[in-house]
Design an enzyme around this catalytic site. Sequence first.
Site, mmCIF file in Angstrom:
data_model
loop_
_atom_site.group_PDB
_atom_site.id
_atom_site.type_symbol
_atom_site.label_atom_id
_atom_site.label_comp_id
_atom_site.label_asym_id
_atom_site.label_seq_id
_atom_site.Cartn_x
_atom_site.Cartn_y
_atom_site.Cartn_z
ATOM 1 N N ARG A 1 8.190 -7.656 124.898
ATOM 2 C CA ARG A 1 10.008 -8.595 125.011
ATOM 3 C C ARG A 1 9.606 -9.613 123.867
ATOM 4 O O ARG A 1 10.787 -10.495 123.583
ATOM 5 C CB ARG A 1 9.561 -9.850 126.720
ATOM 6 N N HIS B 1 26.583 -18.067 134.859
ATOM 7 C CA HIS B 1 25.519 -17.123 135.665
ATOM 8 C C HIS B 1 27.054 -17.279 137.467
ATOM 9 O O HIS B 1 27.362 -18.719 137.099
ATOM 10 C CB HIS B 1 24.916 -17.850 136.026
ATOM 11 N N ASP C 1 17.195 -22.073 129.145
ATOM 12 C CA ASP C 1 15.510 -22.868 129.341
ATOM 13 C C ASP C 1 14.743 -21.348 129.750
ATOM 14 O O ASP C 1 15.481 -20.452 129.542
ATOM 15 C CB ASP C 1 15.345 -23.944 129.789
HETATM 16 C C1 GRF Z 1 29.373 -12.274 135.148
HETATM 17 O O1 GRF Z 1 29.688 -12.848 135.590
HETATM 18 C C2 GRF Z 1 27.687 -12.509 134.172
HETATM 19 O O2 GRF Z 1 27.814 -14.220 134.331
HETATM 20 C C3 GRF Z 1 26.869 -12.061 134.700
HETATM 21 O O3 GRF Z 1 27.444 -10.889 134.083
HETATM 22 C C4 GRF Z 1 29.216 -10.362 134.674
HETATM 23 C C5 GRF Z 1 30.091 -9.837 133.165
HETATM 24 O O4 GRF Z 1 30.902 -9.682 133.649
HETATM 25 N N1 GRF Z 1 25.828 -12.252 134.154
HETATM 26 P P1 GRF Z 1 31.586 -8.710 132.337
HETATM 27 O O5 GRF Z 1 30.880 -7.752 131.790
HETATM 28 O O6 GRF Z 1 32.030 -9.649 130.753
HETATM 29 O O7 GRF Z 1 33.092 -8.486 132.545
#
Ligand code: GRF
Length: 203
Positions: A64, A113, A145
């Site tokens: 990774r 998120h 982070d």
């Molecule tokens: C969003 O809700 C983001 O926060 C999450 O994945 C989704 C991405 O949506 N991690 P999209 O591919 O931009 O429609």
Amino acid sequence: MLKIVALISGGGSILKALLDACEENDFPARVVAVGSDTDAAGLEHAKKLGINTFIVRPRDFSSREEWGGALLAEIRSHGVGTSERGLIVSAGLMRILPGEFVAEAAPFLINTHPSLLPNFPGATAVADALAAGAKETGVTVHIVDSGVDTGPVIRQAKLEIHEGEAEAGLHERIKQLERPLLVDVVQEIATGKIDLKKINSSR
Ligand code: GRF
């Protein structure tokens, strides 16, 4: 003008909102490249606008950390990702960035998120909120982070969960908040209204 490299893994509707905002003459940021860990459908949004795209696949690396190093090198080739140069926006990247990547990019590395962090971190945030019987959820834009969705919160927006609501519908309602929230945060970072260094040091 703030230079951005955005990272995605999926359909890229959040990215699209950011790209659309950057098309406005008076918007103080520009996406210079969009990267992914996979053949993400959302890369098309960037290609249509003539914006550079790149894919750095974890499976092509033995660890990774190595993958993260290659990803950061690619980002830096677009003039973003060194301390105080530009902003990396994780807008639906479904991978945890390695510690070294985060340390080198912080605090100019943000993520959006789909929950009210610290509630429901991780890749299944919307399903987890429903499974827990939460009455409300939302979206958090935060500095990344070395933990999983644990970085300092920049902004949040919340919504009520409807009785019997299904995951897909709830996630779409969250994204309706997520798109303008991310655009606002990027704008405020670009204009200096949001000071990422200050937020990072005051946690
Ligand atoms: C969003 O809700 C983001 O926060 C999450 O994945 C989704 C991405 O949506 N991690 P999209 O591919 O931009 O429609």
